[in-house]
Design a protein around this motif. Structure first.
Motif, short mmCIF file in Angstrom:
data_model
loop_
_atom_site.label_atom_id
_atom_site.label_comp_id
_atom_site.label_asym_id
_atom_site.label_seq_id
_atom_site.Cartn_x
_atom_site.Cartn_y
_atom_site.Cartn_z
N ILE A 573 0.84 -1.21 0.00
CA ILE A 573 0.00 0.00 0.00
C ILE A 573 0.87 1.26 0.00
O ILE A 573 0.61 2.23 -0.73
N GLU A 574 1.93 1.24 0.82
CA GLU A 574 2.83 2.40 0.89
C GLU A 574 3.49 2.66 -0.46
O GLU A 574 3.65 3.81 -0.88
N LYS A 575 3.86 1.59 -1.14
CA LYS A 575 4.51 1.71 -2.45
C LYS A 575 3.54 2.30 -3.48
O LYS A 575 3.92 3.12 -4.33
N GLU A 576 2.27 1.88 -3.41
CA GLU A 576 1.28 2.31 -4.41
C GLU A 576 0.72 3.71 -4.13
O GLU A 576 0.49 4.48 -5.06
N THR A 577 0.48 4.02 -2.86
CA THR A 577 -0.24 5.27 -2.53
C THR A 577 0.61 6.28 -1.75
O THR A 577 0.23 7.45 -1.65
N GLY A 578 1.72 5.83 -1.16
CA GLY A 578 2.52 6.72 -0.33
C GLY A 578 2.02 6.82 1.09
O GLY A 578 2.60 7.53 1.93
N LYS A 579 0.92 6.11 1.42
CA LYS A 579 0.37 6.15 2.77
C LYS A 579 0.98 5.04 3.62
O LYS A 579 1.10 3.90 3.17
#
Length: 612
Positions: A573-579
């Motif tokens: 998720i962090e890789k895709e959205t930065g969150k």
């Protein structure tokens, strides 16, 4: 309806067996000797001799009432309605007891109720309990407005309350008083809408960022909606408007600096000595800073050493200037006062006060627009001091020039409006903004400058200014000290004062000097809505729903999610959205969606599995 009991020239009691009385309704007493006398019901009661109170203040019990009915008494028909009427104009003699009483026609009360046409006055609401008189009303006074009652929009059935704006020339300034939730800000919005309708130049000091008129009320029928977007402008201090430093006088500078916190006599003296007219901000600031740096060295010898040790001509020249300032001003400008002025000046600069000018405000007023000046209360105190002084004296200079038959640039009459007025003109201490508001309250009428001041706490407002408010709109007020102030400053009666804590939102007593009496009215439904109208709890609920929806969209293509795979899912998720989600927070959000029925949870011996 008949006049009963002992009468006076001012008040009478009237009784009826058929008709109940309403407080604040108008009735005509037909006195056989003095003619028709108009009065207002100030107290209403019902009485039934068969249903007395006992000594403990309790009603007769049901067995007594049943016995009376059995004997043949018609309990309901023996109710007597009693009203106390105060005459609008004192009679020559006590009113004749037994005189007939009737409901007046519209023509009989028109001159009392309506002082202006709808096109030339402010259509602010309805005069309560005038529906019977309104039946014969002229067409131009019908269907002017809607009221908002019990959560519904209601068509006008009463006589409209139209404020005669031209009467402000004789009876200047308006006060709007009422506690939180009483309808005070709502009433102020309606007044401002009407001022825009008449294109009257108006300045609004708005500390709450709520006087925006771009959003039309969704409850208003489409054919009745009005667009005010071309009639007003919202300007924020430091972004759209400010103060041009070069235009400031010594007094302006002291007013602005004193708004942050009061200036001492020594600080005031520093400004008088060091400030030169038409000086730039940088020039004045550098002069203060160089003097403070020289004072920090402490003596001429140490300053001379800094000159001798300078590594460049520029540095040497700078310390030479510091030396001159030290010699000329050290004795008469104490170091602590110089530092105090520097601190206040820097604070104003950081807030953007000196980055703009007031030209957009002047241009808007010349075009007959309503100009909303927005900022925090403290910034507005600082800025309004300069702004109102500047604009008021432009208008005053123009009027004085006309009187002297000399030429001056035209500046229009205008109205100054502020909410939380007790912050700008408080009782007991002297912020800079108070002096100009006090001057306008006392002399503005002659020059066509007027005040509309709204406050929750009239007791905290300067008494000199309160005394100059010739029209007062009094919404629900609970505090005893504020009610006492209102009683002292208006002709509101003791009975009306008792009703103040219980008024419905939007109901208002209007004490108008030009009418010479207080009327009971209801403010009309506003055509526009405040940007803060959303209920904060609805906002909270909607935000939670929105967050859940976004989180579901993020994890949708990753379902099902195994409890032993959280770390990999979070990284993805962090890789895709930065969150970034901590593992514990991520699991709590999944559990929350399960509780709301948006996800399912399957338990296994080793971990949980979250699925659609």
């Amino acid at each position: 309806m008949k006049v009963v009991g002992i009468t006076t020239q001012q008040e009478v009691f009237v009784g009826s067996k058929e008709r109940n009385f309403r407080i604040n309704e108008f009735l005509i007493i037909v006195d056989p000797y003095q003619g028709d006398l108009i009065g207002e019901v100030v107290e209403a009661q019902t009485y039934n001799k068969y249903m007395p109170l006992n000594l403990q203040g309790e009603l007769a019990d049901s067995s007594v009432i049943d016995s009376l009915k059995t004997i043949g008494y018609n309990i309901e028909e023996d109710t007597i309605y009693i009203g106390r009427i105060r005459l609008l104009n004192e009679a020559l003699y006590p009113v004749e007891s037994g005189s007939d009483v009737r409901v007046p026609s519209f023509e009989e009360v028109k001159d009392l109720m309506i002082k202006s046409s709808p096109d030339e006055g402010l259509v602010l609401g309805i005069i309560k309990n005038t529906d019977q008189m309104a039946e014969g009303m002229d067409e131009e006074y019908k269907n002017l407005l809607y009221t908002f009652e019990e959560g519904k929009l209601k068509v006008q059935k009463d006589i409209p309350y139209i404020f005669d704006i031209k009467s402000m020339h004789q009876y200047p300034h308006i006060g709007v008083f009422g506690g939180s939730g009483s309808g005070k800000s709502f009433g102020l919005r309606v007044i401002l809408e009407e001022l825009m309708e008449l294109n009257i130049p108006t300045i609004v000091l708005d500390p709450h960022f709520e006087m925006d008129f771009s959003e039309v009320g969704p409850y208003i029928p489409k054919e009745k909606r009005k667009d005010y977007r071309e009639k007003f402008k919202c300007l924020q201090i430091g972004y759209h408007v400010g103060v041009r430093f070069e235009d400031l006088s010594r007094q302006d500078i002291k007013n602005l600096l004193g708004a942050s916190s009061p200036l001492t006599d020594a600080m005031s003296n520093v400004v008088d000595i060091l400030f030169r007219g038409r000086e730039s901000y940088n020039s004045f600031y550098n002069k203060l800073k160089m003097l403070a740096e020289a004072q920090e060295e402490g003596s001429l010898d140490r300053i001379q050493r800094r000159i001798d040790e300078s590594s460049s001509d520029l540095e040497r020249e700078g310390w030479q200037k510091r030396k001159e300032l030290f010699i000329n001003y050290d004795k008469i400008c104490p170091y602590s006062s110089v530092r105090g002025i520097i601190w206040r000046l820097t604070r104003l600069e950081n807030e953007g006060i000196f980055s703009k000018d007031i030209k957009p405000i002047e241009e808007g007023l010349q075009m007959g627009k309503l100009i909303v000046v927005q900022g925090s209360t403290r910034i507005l105190q600082v800025f309004s001091t300069y702004l109102l002084n500047n604009l008021y004296y432009k208008r005053r200079d123009y009027k004085d020039a006309l009187y002297k038959n000399t030429t001056a640039e035209y500046f229009p009459p205008f109205i100054v409006v502020t909410d939380e007025a007790h912050n700008f003109a408080p009782k007991g201490y002297e912020p800079p903004s108070k002096s100009i508001l006090k001057e306008i309250s006392q002399e503005g009428r002659k020059y066509g400058t007027f005040l509309i001041l709204a406050t929750q706490r009239p007791t905290l407002l300067d008494e000199t200014i309160t005394a100059q408010l010739n029209t007062k709109f009094i919404f629900r007020t609970v505090r005893a000290s504020d009610i006492q102030t209102i009683k002292e400053e208006t002709d509101i009666t003791a009975e009306e004062a008792k009703r103040l804590p219980y008024l419905r939102t939007g109901d208002v007593f209007i004490s108008e000097a030009s009418l010479g009496r207080t009327i009971f009215a209801r403010i009309r439904a506003a055509n526009t809505t405040s940007p803060h109208r959303e209920n904060p709890f609805d906002e909270l609920r909607d935000k939670v729903i929105e967050d859940d929806k976004k989180f579901l969209e993020i994890i949708e293509d990753k379902l099902p999610i195994n409890g032993d795979d959280f770390i990999n899912v979070v990284k993805e998720i962090e890789k895709e959205t930065g969150k970034t989600y901590p593992i514990t927070v991520f699991e709590e959000k999944l559990e929350g969606l399960v509780d709301k029925g948006l996800l399912k949870k399957k338990q296994t011996p080793f971990f949980n599995i979250f699925t659609k």
